[in-house]
Design an enzyme around this catalytic site. Structure first.
Site, PDB file in Angstrom:
ATOM      1  N   ASN A  68       0.845  -1.203   0.000  1.00 30.23           N
ATOM      2  CA  ASN A  68       0.000   0.000   0.000  1.00 30.23           C
ATOM      3  C   ASN A  68       0.877   1.249   0.000  1.00 30.23           C
ATOM      4  O   ASN A  68       0.611   2.223  -0.711  1.00 30.23           O
ATOM      5  CB  ASN A  68      -0.889   0.046   1.241  1.00 30.23           C
ATOM      6  CG  ASN A  68      -1.810  -1.157   1.362  1.00 30.23           C
ATOM      7  OD1 ASN A  68      -2.141  -1.777   0.358  1.00 30.23           O
ATOM      8  ND2 ASN A  68      -2.214  -1.484   2.587  1.00 30.23           N
ATOM      9  N   GLY A 297      -2.379   4.480   8.063  1.00 31.09           N
ATOM     10  CA  GLY A 297      -0.961   4.570   8.423  1.00 31.09           C
ATOM     11  C   GLY A 297      -0.053   4.249   7.246  1.00 31.09           C
ATOM     12  O   GLY A 297       1.007   4.865   7.081  1.00 31.09           O
ATOM     13  N   ASP A 298      -0.463   3.294   6.417  1.00 29.05           N
ATOM     14  CA  ASP A 298       0.327   2.960   5.219  1.00 29.05           C
ATOM     15  C   ASP A 298       0.377   4.167   4.283  1.00 29.05           C
ATOM     16  O   ASP A 298       1.412   4.469   3.679  1.00 29.05           O
ATOM     17  CB  ASP A 298      -0.282   1.783   4.449  1.00 29.05           C
ATOM     18  CG  ASP A 298      -0.398   0.525   5.298  1.00 29.05           C
ATOM     19  OD1 ASP A 298       0.383   0.374   6.253  1.00 29.05           O
ATOM     20  OD2 ASP A 298      -1.283  -0.304   4.992  1.00 29.05           O
ATOM     21  N   ALA A 299      -0.773   4.842   4.152  1.00 34.19           N
ATOM     22  CA  ALA A 299      -0.839   6.017   3.279  1.00 34.19           C
ATOM     23  C   ALA A 299       0.013   7.145   3.855  1.00 34.19           C
ATOM     24  O   ALA A 299       0.713   7.851   3.119  1.00 34.19           O
ATOM     25  CB  ALA A 299      -2.288   6.466   3.112  1.00 34.19           C
TER      26      ALA A 299
END
Ligand code: ADP
Ligand code: MG
Ligand code: MG
Length: 343
Positions: A68, A297-299
């Protein structure tokens, strides 16, 4: 944004297909899941994927934390900036992943396992909570041979930034170590995500082995608290934990370590070793616009790391993270809006 080197950013972790559905308390109870958690599947969880597909109209969405992040960083960077490594099977799930990364312009170099299924992550949404249960499958068979194969290692040598998701500590620490040493030796940036509370809890030793190589360590508040608890830190203060992370011994002394802890809607805490903690507010969003916070959080890590690659200030890196996270939570799953928006 300034021109960057081709495939400046190389990411490694576990490519997964998310099988995501609105669930209920009964479903969580059936599989013994907590409403907000990320775990590795045991035998007793393995029926959940068919259950989600057959009984909860689950959607199939490209996932995997660092994958991601890789898609998100490519979203913000010029074409051909990001390459992602991990293990998949030779099946319809892998085909869905290939479609998703192609659409995002992300280059992948998967290790394809003929015998194992592509990894699956069951995502059970209940209200604002999401419970994730991962069966790693082929992702668990990633190996150093793949990383060291001439075509892939050439990409490693060509990259200037590495991003490793902590979930990979359960899979192939030697591959992480090889990237970490390559980064330290050549003064490249090594970015590491704590990924989930179970990593500091159950994979403390392999985690600690990577710590000296972290130039940037990114986590959320629950991961920071788990780190503190499992390392005997006598504090639950996020700023203190971030200070501790920033001050851990470091292999490459040419860069000060930076610890970045996100806290959902609360400000992000950033500590550059030797400096005071700084707070950065998130980009506010009307709750009615929030579609799905899976992968927020990945973004964040994606926007942040894209900033590092582009060479912008640390303040802007953090703000880019907040900006991209805000876009992502308005989409279904960890994805980004098209037509593209620019920071
Ligand atoms: P994780 O997905 O790992 O739990 P967080 O929940 O801390 O990570 O979210 C990461 C970032 O996503 C936050 O720092 C913020 O920028 C953004 N974010 C998450 N939830 C919201 C929200 N409700 N409103 C605005 N931004 C959000
Ligand atoms: Mg969160
Ligand atoms: Mg996260």
């Amino acid at each position: 944004m300034s021109a960057t080197k081709e495939y400046a950013l190389l990411c490694l972790e576990n490519p997964l297909l998310d099988i995501q559905a609105q669930g209920d308390d009964a479903l969580l109870a059936k599989y013994g899941l907590k409403p907000n958690d990320a775990i590795l599947a045991e035998e007793k969880h393995l029926d959940i994927y068919e259950d989600l597909l057959n009984n909860y109209s689950a959607k199939l969405i490209a996932g995997g934390g660092a994958q991601n992040t890789a898609r998100g960083a490519q979203y913000m960077l010029p074409p051909n900036s990001v390459v992602y490594l991990g293990g998949v099977g030779d099946d319809k799930y892998a085909a869905i992943l290939h479609d998703a990364v192609k659409q995002a312009g992300l280059r992948v170099e998967y290790r394809v396992d003929k015998k194992e299924k592509t990894g699956r992550c069951g995502v059970v949404i209940t209200g604002h909570n999401r419970s994730m249960c991962t069966d790693l499958g082929a992702a668990n068979h990633y190996d150093l041979d793949h990383l060291k194969s001439p075509e892939v290692w050439k990409l490693v040598e060509g990259a200037t930034h590495y991003f490793v998701g902590g979930y990979h500590l359960t899979v192939c620490p030697p591959a992480i170590q090889a990237l970490a040493e390559e980064a330290a030796k050549n003064n490249k940036a090594f970015v590491f995500s704590l990924s989930a509370p179970f990593i500091p809890q159950f994979f403390k030793d392999p985690l600690d082995a990577t710590a000296p190589y972290w130039d940037y360590v990114i986590g959320n508040e629950t991961e920071a608290l788990s780190y503190a608890e499992n390392h005997g830190l006598e504090t639950k203060d996020i700023k203190e934990i971030a200070k501790h992370l920033a001050a851990l011994p470091k292999a490459n002394t040419k860069r000060e370590r930076v610890a970045i802890i996100t806290q959902g809607t609360l400000p992000t805490i950033v500590v550059v070793n030797g400096q005071d903690a700084k707070e950065y507010p998130v980009h506010p969003i009307d709750t009615s616009l929030i579609n799905d916070t899976t992968g927020a959080g990945d973004a964040f890590a994606a926007g942040f790391t894209a900033g590092l690659v582009a060479g912008v200030s640390l303040d802007q890196c953090v703000d880019q993270g907040q900006w991209l996270a805000k876009l992502s939570i308005q989409e279904l799953g960890p994805s980004f809006p098209f037509p593209k928006q620019t920071y």
